[in-house]
Enzyme design. Structure first.
Site, PDB file in Angstrom:
ATOM      1  N   ASP A 486       0.857  -1.190   0.000  1.00  0.00           N
ATOM      2  CA  ASP A 486       0.000   0.000   0.000  1.00  0.00           C
ATOM      3  C   ASP A 486       0.890   1.236   0.000  1.00  0.00           C
ATOM      4  O   ASP A 486       2.076   1.148   0.322  1.00  0.00           O
ATOM      5  CB  ASP A 486      -0.860   0.031   1.268  1.00  0.00           C
ATOM      6  CG  ASP A 486      -1.980  -0.995   1.221  1.00  0.00           C
ATOM      7  OD1 ASP A 486      -2.351  -1.391   0.119  1.00  0.00           O
ATOM      8  OD2 ASP A 486      -2.451  -1.405   2.294  1.00  0.00           O
ATOM      9  N   ASP A 794      -4.726  -3.094   4.856  1.00  0.00           N
ATOM     10  CA  ASP A 794      -5.232  -2.589   6.132  1.00  0.00           C
ATOM     11  C   ASP A 794      -6.750  -2.611   6.225  1.00  0.00           C
ATOM     12  O   ASP A 794      -7.306  -2.627   7.309  1.00  0.00           O
ATOM     13  CB  ASP A 794      -4.711  -1.168   6.407  1.00  0.00           C
ATOM     14  CG  ASP A 794      -4.970  -0.216   5.255  1.00  0.00           C
ATOM     15  OD1 ASP A 794      -5.772  -0.577   4.360  1.00  0.00           O
ATOM     16  OD2 ASP A 794      -4.396   0.879   5.237  1.00  0.00           O
ATOM     17  N   ASP A 798      -9.415  -5.829   1.980  1.00  0.00           N
ATOM     18  CA  ASP A 798      -8.106  -6.388   1.605  1.00  0.00           C
ATOM     19  C   ASP A 798      -7.980  -7.849   2.030  1.00  0.00           C
ATOM     20  O   ASP A 798      -7.036  -8.533   1.642  1.00  0.00           O
ATOM     21  CB  ASP A 798      -6.965  -5.594   2.266  1.00  0.00           C
ATOM     22  CG  ASP A 798      -6.758  -4.239   1.618  1.00  0.00           C
ATOM     23  OD1 ASP A 798      -7.017  -4.124   0.406  1.00  0.00           O
ATOM     24  OD2 ASP A 798      -6.340  -3.299   2.310  1.00  0.00           O
TER      25      ASP A 798
END
Length: 1091
Positions: A486, A794, A798
């Site tokens: 990310d 997070d 996901d």
């Protein structure tokens, strides 16, 4: 490079092709070799049971201690099913009873309050209400407000945050913990160590030898032979038990850390982050998507709140919560929406607490390396068993034919003259030697060394801000070829601030300058910021600094609102939220409908700038007038977004629209299914949020590149923002790289066919505006291309990608509980540099195991060859049972402790990733161990056969001379292992002493081994059948060991083939068995390599 193969493939033997989720399962099932399990993450019970049955094991309770207990796992499922059924039966009975009472027109009488402490309601009454979902009892207590009064709390501000209040609540209502089953005591580990088959046989042999010795020689002299073996076995048992017990304590501590969830509570009007164990009855807890419900409670208020109750009911059904269905169960997950809850019951008074107290936490989980090492141990064990049988047969034949050497521990056999007791005593001694050879030959400690190094690594990784949830992830991380990371909070600092703002169609500088803005526009902006958020603003009553809480994006926008003059509590009290659409990572926006006091309705939206702008048809000018958005204005605003994004800013647009109150849905059901209008919006502002790159992230990315690990950024942000950050971090080298397919948008990738995705997946460096599903598609494509993929995540959405990846890395600070539960490792500081440290530790696990294998196999080969050659040629062995047990202790337990706990070095990141089916014993290791073993065997056999002449002992008494010679052989052999332990530290480096003083455990074990060896030779001769040595003999022993150091340096100058030695044998084997191997060519290869 074609998409069909991994660019990081070391050689054709590394068959990791076809790694997609279901494919892996099939791989594991179709493999003919039971020890070849690529991933235990999705291995079936059948394959796990197969390898256990195939392993040659001396002590099953110890060998399988840290593997999944299949029987206990089945029992655990049955207990969970029973408790779930019990809960459902109680609820069904209650509903039936309530329905009966209703049909009779009888109303249930309110329960009689049982005052407890200063509270007018008891824990049992609260537990009964929440457990039975007793809605009528809730109404009788006065609903949320009535219960709040009884519990002395406030639905908005929570309880008072003072220690005495919290302690009193814990005393009255209990703490949010449950009784855990005690871990194994030290004596259980002692008992487990005693279950070793060979040690039991040795103890029986020792008892028989003791009885015969005392009978023939008297108690004064006769107990030494049997007693010495018994004492040696006891020492092995105690040292093994101590080592295992310490490991279990480490796992216990790590397990407690895993359960220690951090969450937000409202106390005294302020949001605080506390441990789940510190929650008390009366606490007010904000819930958002992905959170775990931490205790039983009732809903205070919520919007689109949906709960996944599968952990309690076993049914994967999402349950919507509102004022008609307000009961929340501990352990469930928030699937959608947000809200606040009032805690009613904690700990053992909840169903979740009962469930957790009924099942013991099983840390067991085999890792692929552990399974492979069981295969290696089984192969070596079979060879050792064969050698032991040969030694036993040869020694027995030589003894009973009278061909025993004069120096042996037992008198020569003469038919008709040797007494029965002497013959039995000799046979027992011979049998004891054979059994001891099995003890040394079967490397019982080899698979356990994986557990040891993993336990050590997990403990140290905590200091490096990584919490390991699955053991196998530790070692798999060493094989990672790519990391999909990310952007926000991982590559950046997650400290967002509004640095640019476009309001009224123009740039406002500074962004909180409201002098040019109309009061109506500012009020609308402030209303949208305050109501359309999951964060909060706390202003201390006595004044002081304002505290803003929420996600980094929410905090930045709320702080901007405060700078514009927002009074959070006042603004929120001026309107009521009718319906909310929580931020959605698919739609990239979130909205809220609020009803004002004059019945006017405002619908506020906030989200990705270009998406919200596309839904706007007008904007508000400086006078507060709504002006249509023409093409020129839209183009200017789009350019502004691109400019901000190119400057690595996250762009967020805020818009609203009005709606007539009469068009609002009336019933709760209508509200629940109402689609809030998201078109014809009025643009209020576009803001650019600055989130600086982490200072050390560029170095971390460079280190990954050097190590052969490609870093890919997968972000929901604008493609231009992602590009700017990727250039800053070093993921993209230059502007020339910033084009397709290196730089791609999520929807573009999603729109490709599967073959096209496979073709370009390897080339992708940055994916912008990606949804969680795009991340999942990328992970699947990379795995099918042969990559070992690590993914950071997070959000709740996901979870599929984290589960699908070889290693799922959840963020500890911003990560939701759902993401954490789907992950293998939690990065506690959300920092990309910590991810790279995990890669180092993963490689260290593999490297440490290889060091231990090299060391152990050298000892195995040398000890077996020396004893076999001596037994066949002279009918005697230079290393007796007690000496071999001491060697086994050095090799197995102490050797594993010394080598399996080596900390990682920078040198590990100079290599390419380790293929998961690469041979465990590399060509370099074969070279090192064969050179050392050949040297040891040669020197010690020369001493065995010609030692008397070399040492000038020919004129001494035969027995004394043989004792001196054998003591020297034993001493030299032990010192050879001690010096070779240093060589094993650095199999492929010249300087084996680099960093040795930093590893105190290694130095301590070497010192302990030398000290004990001195004590054995100088003071325990009666037990070990040795004699005291003069300083000259000590010098010879040390010199024999010392030669291994220069020999290792010379050996490392010998080049080795790139192609693994095992492939030559494999090809030979394949040519001999073409029909059988043709079917399983790629599947059973891994363990042919190992063995």
């Amino acid at each position: 490079m074609s998409g069909g193969a991994s660019p990081y493939r070391r050689h054709k033997n590394d068959v990791e092709f076809g790694g997609g989720g279901a494919g892996n399962q099939e791989d594991n099932e179709s493999v003919s070799d039971p020890f070849d399990i690529v991933s235990t993450k999705s291995a079936s019970v059948h394959s796990l049971r197969r390898w256990r049955q195939a392993a040659l094991v001396l002590n099953a309770s110890r060998r399988f201690r840290y593997t999944l207990d299949l029987k206990r796992e089945e029992e655990k499922k049955q207990i969970i099913a029973k408790i779930r059924t019990h809960a459902q039966v109680i609820r069904a009975a209650y509903l039936f009873q309530a329905a009966g009472a209703q049909s009779n027109g009888a109303e249930k009488a309110p329960p009689t309050p049982i005052p407890t402490g200063d509270y007018s309601i008891s824990p049992d009454q609260l537990a009964s209400m929440t457990r039975d979902h007793d809605f009528s009892a809730l109404q009788n207590y006065g609903g949320v407000n009535g219960l709040s009064e009884k519990l002395k709390t406030n639905p908005d501000k929570g309880i008072h945050d003072d220690e005495s209040n919290i302690l009193e609540r814990k005393n009255v209502f209990g703490s949010n913990t449950y009784p855990r089953k005690k871990g194994r005591s030290f004596w259980r580990f002692v008992l487990d160590a005693c279950r070793d088959t060979t040690l039991i046989i040795l103890m029986v042999a020792a008892a028989a030898s003791l009885a015969l010795g005392i009978k023939t020689e008297g108690i004064k002299e006769g107990w030494y032979d049997g007693g010495s073996i018994a004492m040696a076995v006891i020492i092995v048992i105690v040292v093994t038990a101590v080592s295992d017990y310490k490991q279990s304590l480490q796992f216990q501590n790590l397990n407690e850390e895993k359960q220690n969830i951090q969450l937000e509570v409202v106390r005294g009007g302020r949001r605080l982050e506390i441990s789940i164990f510190d929650i008390v009855v009366g606490d007010v807890i904000p819930l958002k998507i992905g959170d775990q419900v931490p205790a039983d409670g009732i809903l205070i208020s919520g919007h689109s709140l949906a709960i996944d109750e599968s952990s309690m009911t076993g049914e994967s059904k999402i349950v919507h919560k509102d004022q008609k269905s307000p009961f929340l169960m501990s352990g469930c997950k928030v699937a959608d929406g947000y809200g606040t809850m009032l805690v009613m019951s904690v700990g053992i008074n909840t169903e979740w607490g009962l469930l957790m107290a009924s099942i013991s936490e099983d840390n067991g989980e085999e890792t692929p390396l552990q399974v492979r090492l069981n295969g290696v141990a089984t192969f070596i064990g079979i060879v050792g068993l064969a050698v032991a049988i040969v030694v036993l047969v040869v020694l027995l034949i030589r003894y009973f034919t009278g061909n025993t050497s004069k120096s042996s521990d037992y008198p020569k056999f003469t038919a008709g003259k040797t007494s029965l007791s002497d013959a039995v005593d000799a046979a027992i001694k011979i049998f004891t030697i054979a059994v001891t050879i099995v003890v040394v030959a079967v490397p019982e400690g080899l698979p356990l060394a994986v557990t040891l190094t993993l336990a050590y690594s997990m403990r140290k990784m905590m200091a490096d801000k990584a919490l390991v949830r699955r053991l196998s992830a530790c070692e798999t991380m060493g094989s990672a070829t790519t990391i999909c990371s990310d952007k926000t909070g991982t590559l950046t600092l997650n400290l967002m601030t509004v640095s640019e703002a476009y309001i009224c169609g123009k740039k406002i500088d500074p962004p909180d300058n409201k002098s040019e803005l109309s009061s109506g526009l500012v009020n609308l902006l402030i209303e949208g910021i305050a109501q359309n958020t999951t964060g909060s603003v706390f202003l201390p009553e006595g004044g002081g600094k304002i505290e803003v809480s929420g996600s980094p994006t929410e905090k930045a926008i709320l702080q901007w609102g405060v700078n514009l003059g927002m009074n959070f509590d006042v603004v929120r009290s001026q309107s009521t939220i009718v319906h909310a659409f929580p931020f959605n990572s698919e739609k990239k926006r979130g909205g809220v409908a609020v009803k004002l006091s004059d019945s006017e309705v405002h619908i506020h939206w906030k989200g990705a700038a270009e998406i919200v702008l596309a839904a706007c048809t007008s904007y508000m000018d400086t006078n507060g007038t709504v002006v249509p958005l023409d093409n020129n204005k839209v183009e200017n605003l789009q350019k502004a977004i691109e400019t901000m994004a190119a400057g690595s800013l996250r762009c967020v647009a805020i818009a609203y629209r009005t709606m007539k109150g009469e068009n609002l849905p009336v019933t709760e059901e209508e509200v629940e299914h109402w689609q809030m209008p998201e078109d014809d919006l009025v643009l209020l502002a576009i803001v650019g949020l600055k989130d600086p790159c982490r200072p050390n992230v560029k170095d971390a990315v460079e280190l990954c590149k050097k190590a052969g690990v490609k870093v890919r950024m997968v972000t929901g942000d604008n493609l231009q923002t992602a590009r700017a950050i990727a250039l800053e971090c070093g993921i993209l080298e230059s502007n020339a790289d910033a084009k397709e397919p290196n730089l791609i948008e999520g929807k573009t990738f999603r729109g490709l066919s599967e073959d096209q995705r496979l073709e370009i997946a390897d080339k992708i460096s940055v994916m912008g505006r990606s949804s969680p599903n795009d991340k999942l598609l990328l992970v699947q494509a990379l795995r099918k291309n042969g990559h070992v993929v690590a993914v950071t995540g997070d959000g709740t959405n996901d979870a599929p990608a984290l589960h699908e990846a070889d290693i799922g890395l959840a963020m500890g600070i911003q990560g939701t509980e759902v993401a954490k539960e789907s992950s293998d490792i939690i990065i506690l500081d959300d920092n990309f540099a910590s991810v790279v440290k995990v890669v180092r530790w993963g490689r260290s696990v593999y490297a440490n195991i290889q060091k231990f294998i090299q060391f152990q196999l050298t000892v195995n080969v040398a000890a077996l060859v020396i004893n076999v050659v001596a037994a066949v040629s002279s009918g005697d062995v230079p290393l007796n049972a007690v000496q071999l047990l001491w060697v086994n202790l050095i090799m197995d337990t102490l050797g594993a402790l010394a080598l399996a706990t080596e900390p990682p070095t920078d040198h590990l990141m100079d290599r390419t990733p380790v293929g998961r089916r690469e041979p465990l014993i590399t060509n370099i290791m074969w070279r090192n161990l064969l050179i050392q073993a050949m040297y040891q065997v040669t020197v010690l056999l020369v001493l065995n056969f010609d030692g008397k002449r070399i040492l000038n002992l020919e004129h001494e008494d035969i027995k004394e001379a043989d004792k001196k010679k054998n003591t020297l052989i034993f001493n030299a052999f032990v010192f050879s292992q001690i010096f070779n332990e240093f060589n094993a530290r650095k199999p492929d480096e010249m300087n084996v002493f680099k960093g040795v003083t930093k590893n105190r455990l290694f130095m301590g074990i070497v010192g302990f081994t030398i000290g004990l060896q001195v004590i054995i030779i100088m003071f325990l001769g009666k037990f070990t059948t040795t004699v005291r040595l003069s300083w000259q003999y000590w010098l010879i022993s040390i010199l024999v060991g010392l030669v291994s150091w220069p020999l290792a340096v010379v050996g490392k100058l010998i080049p080795v083939s790139e192609r693994p030695f095992s492939e030559y044998f494999y090809n030979l084997y394949q040519s001999c068995k073409p029909s059988r191997l043709g079917r399983n060519r790629g599947s059973s290869r891994g363990n042919v390599d190992d063995t």
